[in-house]
Motif scaffolding. Structure first.
Motif, PDB file in Angstrom:
ATOM      1  N   THR A  25       0.841  -1.195   0.000  1.00 36.00           N
ATOM      2  CA  THR A  25       0.000   0.000   0.000  1.00 36.00           C
ATOM      3  C   THR A  25       0.876   1.245   0.000  1.00 36.00           C
ATOM      4  O   THR A  25       1.876   1.309   0.710  1.00 36.00           O
ATOM      5  CB  THR A  25      -0.882   0.015   1.269  1.00 36.00           C
ATOM      6  N   VAL A  26       0.486   2.235  -0.799  1.00 34.41           N
ATOM      7  CA  VAL A  26       1.149   3.537  -0.810  1.00 34.41           C
ATOM      8  C   VAL A  26       0.166   4.554  -0.234  1.00 34.41           C
ATOM      9  O   VAL A  26      -0.934   4.707  -0.757  1.00 34.41           O
ATOM     10  CB  VAL A  26       1.595   3.949  -2.226  1.00 34.41           C
ATOM     11  N   VAL A  27       0.577   5.206   0.842  1.00 38.22           N
ATOM     12  CA  VAL A  27      -0.254   6.203   1.515  1.00 38.22           C
ATOM     13  C   VAL A  27       0.371   7.570   1.294  1.00 38.22           C
ATOM     14  O   VAL A  27       1.568   7.752   1.538  1.00 38.22           O
ATOM     15  CB  VAL A  27      -0.348   5.906   3.028  1.00 38.22           C
ATOM     16  N   ARG A  28      -0.429   8.508   0.836  1.00 38.74           N
ATOM     17  CA  ARG A  28       0.041   9.876   0.635  1.00 38.74           C
ATOM     18  C   ARG A  28      -0.488  10.742   1.769  1.00 38.74           C
ATOM     19  O   ARG A  28      -1.695  10.780   2.006  1.00 38.74           O
ATOM     20  CB  ARG A  28      -0.445  10.405  -0.713  1.00 38.74           C
ATOM     21  N   THR A  29       0.432  11.440   2.439  1.00 39.77           N
ATOM     22  CA  THR A  29       0.054  12.291   3.564  1.00 39.77           C
ATOM     23  C   THR A  29       1.094  13.383   3.740  1.00 39.77           C
ATOM     24  O   THR A  29       2.157  13.344   3.122  1.00 39.77           O
ATOM     25  CB  THR A  29      -0.105  11.465   4.859  1.00 39.77           C
ATOM     26  N   TRP A  30       0.798  14.337   4.607  1.00 41.54           N
ATOM     27  CA  TRP A  30       1.756  15.394   4.899  1.00 41.54           C
ATOM     28  C   TRP A  30       2.902  14.799   5.695  1.00 41.54           C
ATOM     29  O   TRP A  30       2.693  14.098   6.681  1.00 41.54           O
ATOM     30  CB  TRP A  30       1.078  16.508   5.703  1.00 41.54           C
ATOM     31  N   LEU A  31       4.126  15.061   5.250  1.00 43.11           N
ATOM     32  CA  LEU A  31       5.327  14.632   5.971  1.00 43.11           C
ATOM     33  C   LEU A  31       6.198  15.846   6.205  1.00 43.11           C
ATOM     34  O   LEU A  31       6.353  16.685   5.322  1.00 43.11           O
ATOM     35  CB  LEU A  31       6.097  13.573   5.168  1.00 43.11           C
ATOM     36  N   ARG A  32       6.786  15.918   7.367  1.00 43.72           N
ATOM     37  CA  ARG A  32       7.559  17.101   7.737  1.00 43.72           C
ATOM     38  C   ARG A  32       8.971  17.107   7.167  1.00 43.72           C
ATOM     39  O   ARG A  32       9.410  18.096   6.608  1.00 43.72           O
ATOM     40  CB  ARG A  32       7.655  17.210   9.253  1.00 43.72           C
ATOM     41  N   ASP A  33       9.702  16.016   7.299  1.00 40.49           N
ATOM     42  CA  ASP A  33      11.131  16.072   6.988  1.00 40.49           C
ATOM     43  C   ASP A  33      11.624  14.990   6.038  1.00 40.49           C
ATOM     44  O   ASP A  33      12.807  14.713   5.977  1.00 40.49           O
ATOM     45  CB  ASP A  33      11.942  16.052   8.283  1.00 40.49           C
ATOM     46  N   THR A  34      10.729  14.379   5.310  1.00 44.79           N
ATOM     47  CA  THR A  34      11.135  13.376   4.335  1.00 44.79           C
ATOM     48  C   THR A  34      10.095  13.311   3.227  1.00 44.79           C
ATOM     49  O   THR A  34       8.979  13.793   3.392  1.00 44.79           O
ATOM     50  CB  THR A  34      11.320  11.988   4.998  1.00 44.79           C
ATOM     51  N   TRP A  35      10.458  12.707   2.118  1.00 41.04           N
ATOM     52  CA  TRP A  35       9.511  12.519   1.027  1.00 41.04           C
ATOM     53  C   TRP A  35       8.867  11.146   1.081  1.00 41.04           C
ATOM     54  O   TRP A  35       7.864  10.898   0.437  1.00 41.04           O
ATOM     55  CB  TRP A  35      10.186  12.699  -0.317  1.00 41.04           C
ATOM     56  N   GLY A  36       9.474  10.196   1.807  1.00 41.71           N
ATOM     57  CA  GLY A  36       8.899   8.860   1.851  1.00 41.71           C
ATOM     58  C   GLY A  36       9.529   7.997   2.915  1.00 41.71           C
ATOM     59  O   GLY A  36      10.628   8.270   3.400  1.00 41.71           O
ATOM     60  N   ALA A  37       8.800   6.932   3.272  1.00 42.68           N
ATOM     61  CA  ALA A  37       9.303   5.977   4.262  1.00 42.68           C
ATOM     62  C   ALA A  37       8.626   4.630   4.044  1.00 42.68           C
ATOM     63  O   ALA A  37       7.447   4.561   3.702  1.00 42.68           O
ATOM     64  CB  ALA A  37       9.022   6.481   5.672  1.00 42.68           C
ATOM     65  N   TRP A  38       9.373   3.572   4.279  1.00 38.21           N
ATOM     66  CA  TRP A  38       8.887   2.195   4.180  1.00 38.21           C
ATOM     67  C   TRP A  38       8.655   1.678   5.589  1.00 38.21           C
ATOM     68  O   TRP A  38       9.519   1.816   6.456  1.00 38.21           O
ATOM     69  CB  TRP A  38       9.898   1.326   3.452  1.00 38.21           C
ATOM     70  N   SER A  39       7.501   1.093   5.822  1.00 35.17           N
ATOM     71  CA  SER A  39       7.203   0.458   7.101  1.00 35.17           C
ATOM     72  C   SER A  39       7.026  -1.034   6.872  1.00 35.17           C
ATOM     73  O   SER A  39       5.997  -1.475   6.349  1.00 35.17           O
ATOM     74  CB  SER A  39       5.922   1.040   7.710  1.00 35.17           C
ATOM     75  N   ARG A  40       8.048  -1.781   7.245  1.00 33.64           N
ATOM     76  CA  ARG A  40       7.987  -3.231   7.067  1.00 33.64           C
ATOM     77  C   ARG A  40       6.872  -3.826   7.930  1.00 33.64           C
ATOM     78  O   ARG A  40       6.158  -4.725   7.494  1.00 33.64           O
ATOM     79  CB  ARG A  40       9.326  -3.866   7.412  1.00 33.64           C
ATOM     80  N   ASP A  41       6.713  -3.303   9.136  1.00 31.69           N
ATOM     81  CA  ASP A  41       5.695  -3.832  10.051  1.00 31.69           C
ATOM     82  C   ASP A  41       4.284  -3.687   9.497  1.00 31.69           C
ATOM     83  O   ASP A  41       3.432  -4.549   9.713  1.00 31.69           O
ATOM     84  CB  ASP A  41       5.774  -3.137  11.409  1.00 31.69           C
ATOM     85  N   HIS A  42       4.012  -2.606   8.789  1.00 31.89           N
ATOM     86  CA  HIS A  42       2.679  -2.353   8.250  1.00 31.89           C
ATOM     87  C   HIS A  42       2.561  -2.680   6.753  1.00 31.89           C
ATOM     88  O   HIS A  42       1.490  -2.530   6.177  1.00 31.89           O
ATOM     89  CB  HIS A  42       2.281  -0.889   8.479  1.00 31.89           C
ATOM     90  N   GLN A  43       3.683  -3.083   6.138  1.00 37.15           N
ATOM     91  CA  GLN A  43       3.704  -3.401   4.708  1.00 37.15           C
ATOM     92  C   GLN A  43       3.118  -2.262   3.880  1.00 37.15           C
ATOM     93  O   GLN A  43       2.252  -2.452   3.026  1.00 37.15           O
ATOM     94  CB  GLN A  43       2.960  -4.712   4.430  1.00 37.15           C
ATOM     95  N   ARG A  44       3.629  -1.049   4.152  1.00 36.39           N
ATOM     96  CA  ARG A  44       3.154   0.116   3.405  1.00 36.39           C
ATOM     97  C   ARG A  44       4.282   1.131   3.262  1.00 36.39           C
ATOM     98  O   ARG A  44       5.206   1.162   4.063  1.00 36.39           O
ATOM     99  CB  ARG A  44       1.937   0.750   4.043  1.00 36.39           C
ATOM    100  N   ILE A  45       4.119   1.930   2.234  1.00 42.02           N
ATOM    101  CA  ILE A  45       5.031   3.047   2.002  1.00 42.02           C
ATOM    102  C   ILE A  45       4.217   4.311   2.196  1.00 42.02           C
ATOM    103  O   ILE A  45       3.100   4.428   1.683  1.00 42.02           O
ATOM    104  CB  ILE A  45       5.625   2.989   0.582  1.00 42.02           C
ATOM    105  N   VAL A  46       4.773   5.238   2.951  1.00 40.46           N
ATOM    106  CA  VAL A  46       4.142   6.531   3.154  1.00 40.46           C
ATOM    107  C   VAL A  46       4.973   7.546   2.386  1.00 40.46           C
ATOM    108  O   VAL A  46       6.203   7.583   2.541  1.00 40.46           O
ATOM    109  CB  VAL A  46       4.094   6.900   4.655  1.00 40.46           C
ATOM    110  N   ILE A  47       4.302   8.323   1.526  1.00 44.98           N
ATOM    111  CA  ILE A  47       5.019   9.363   0.790  1.00 44.98           C
ATOM    112  C   ILE A  47       4.324  10.702   1.020  1.00 44.98           C
ATOM    113  O   ILE A  47       3.141  10.756   1.356  1.00 44.98           O
ATOM    114  CB  ILE A  47       5.147   9.062  -0.719  1.00 44.98           C
ATOM    115  N   ALA A  48       5.084  11.744   0.832  1.00 46.03           N
ATOM    116  CA  ALA A  48       4.566  13.096   1.019  1.00 46.03           C
ATOM    117  C   ALA A  48       3.503  13.404  -0.028  1.00 46.03           C
ATOM    118  O   ALA A  48       3.687  13.109  -1.209  1.00 46.03           O
ATOM    119  CB  ALA A  48       5.696  14.113   0.941  1.00 46.03           C
ATOM    120  N   SER A  49       2.405  13.980   0.414  1.00 44.60           N
ATOM    121  CA  SER A  49       1.379  14.403  -0.532  1.00 44.60           C
ATOM    122  C   SER A  49       1.892  15.617  -1.298  1.00 44.60           C
ATOM    123  O   SER A  49       2.732  16.371  -0.819  1.00 44.60           O
ATOM    124  CB  SER A  49       0.078  14.737   0.204  1.00 44.60           C
ATOM    125  N   GLY A  50       1.408  15.777  -2.502  1.00 36.36           N
ATOM    126  CA  GLY A  50       1.769  16.936  -3.306  1.00 36.36           C
ATOM    127  C   GLY A  50       3.032  16.790  -4.126  1.00 36.36           C
ATOM    128  O   GLY A  50       3.460  17.747  -4.773  1.00 36.36           O
TER     129      GLY A  50
END
Length: 149
Positions: A25-50
């Motif tokens: 899963t790729v989740v787009r949300t506001w991130l303060r100090d990075t453009w993206g992160a991988w969470s192995r525990d949740h099997q998802r990638i979070v990337i900065a919205s916009g």
């Protein structure tokens, strides 16, 4: 994942499609100090919205390399830096085929233009050029080469 996606490189490399095929899963949300992160525990990638297309493609390729390496969060700063450098290097190799780079190098007058044409961030273009030692490539005078330690 299709065989074509496994071997695609350069402009044909589609990290978003590979992640979808892997069920990540790729989740787009506001991130303060990075453009993206991988969470192995949740099997998802979070990337900065916009993010624009080029930024998102580059971030997803980087995070996909963390997926392939099965990287977990790392509290050791040296190990974390190694993970990040490895992800950048492998992503840049998949995003920037040498044939595409050679074609763009014939006419692009600067790295910003080349990166835009290759659909990558300028930072990942620099990583790829460092990987190739930069010798003979435009935008990288031989006197200006940096060595990694």
């Amino acid at each position: 994942m299709s065989a074509a996606q496994l071997v695609a490189t350069g402009l044909d490399y589609a990290p978003a499609a590979i992640l979808e095929d892997l069920g990540i899963t790729v989740v787009r949300t506001w991130l303060r100090d990075t453009w993206g992160a991988w969470s192995r525990d949740h099997q998802r990638i979070v990337i900065a919205s916009g993010l624009g297309y080029v930024q998102e493609r580059s971030v997803l390729a980087h995070e996909l390399e963390h997926v392939f390496a099965d990287d977990a969060e790392c509290s050791n700063p040296v190990a974390r830096i190694r993970q990040e450098r490895r992800a950048d290097l492998l992503a840049s190799r998949k995003l920037i085929a040498i044939s595409d780079l050679a074609e763009v190098a014939q006419w692009a007058g600067d790295p910003h233009t080349a990166a835009a044409e290759l659909h990558v961030t300028q930072r990942l273009l620099e990583v790829r050029l460092d990987d190739l030692r930069g010798e003979g490539w435009p935008w990288r005078p031989l006197a200006g080469l940096r060595t990694a330690g």
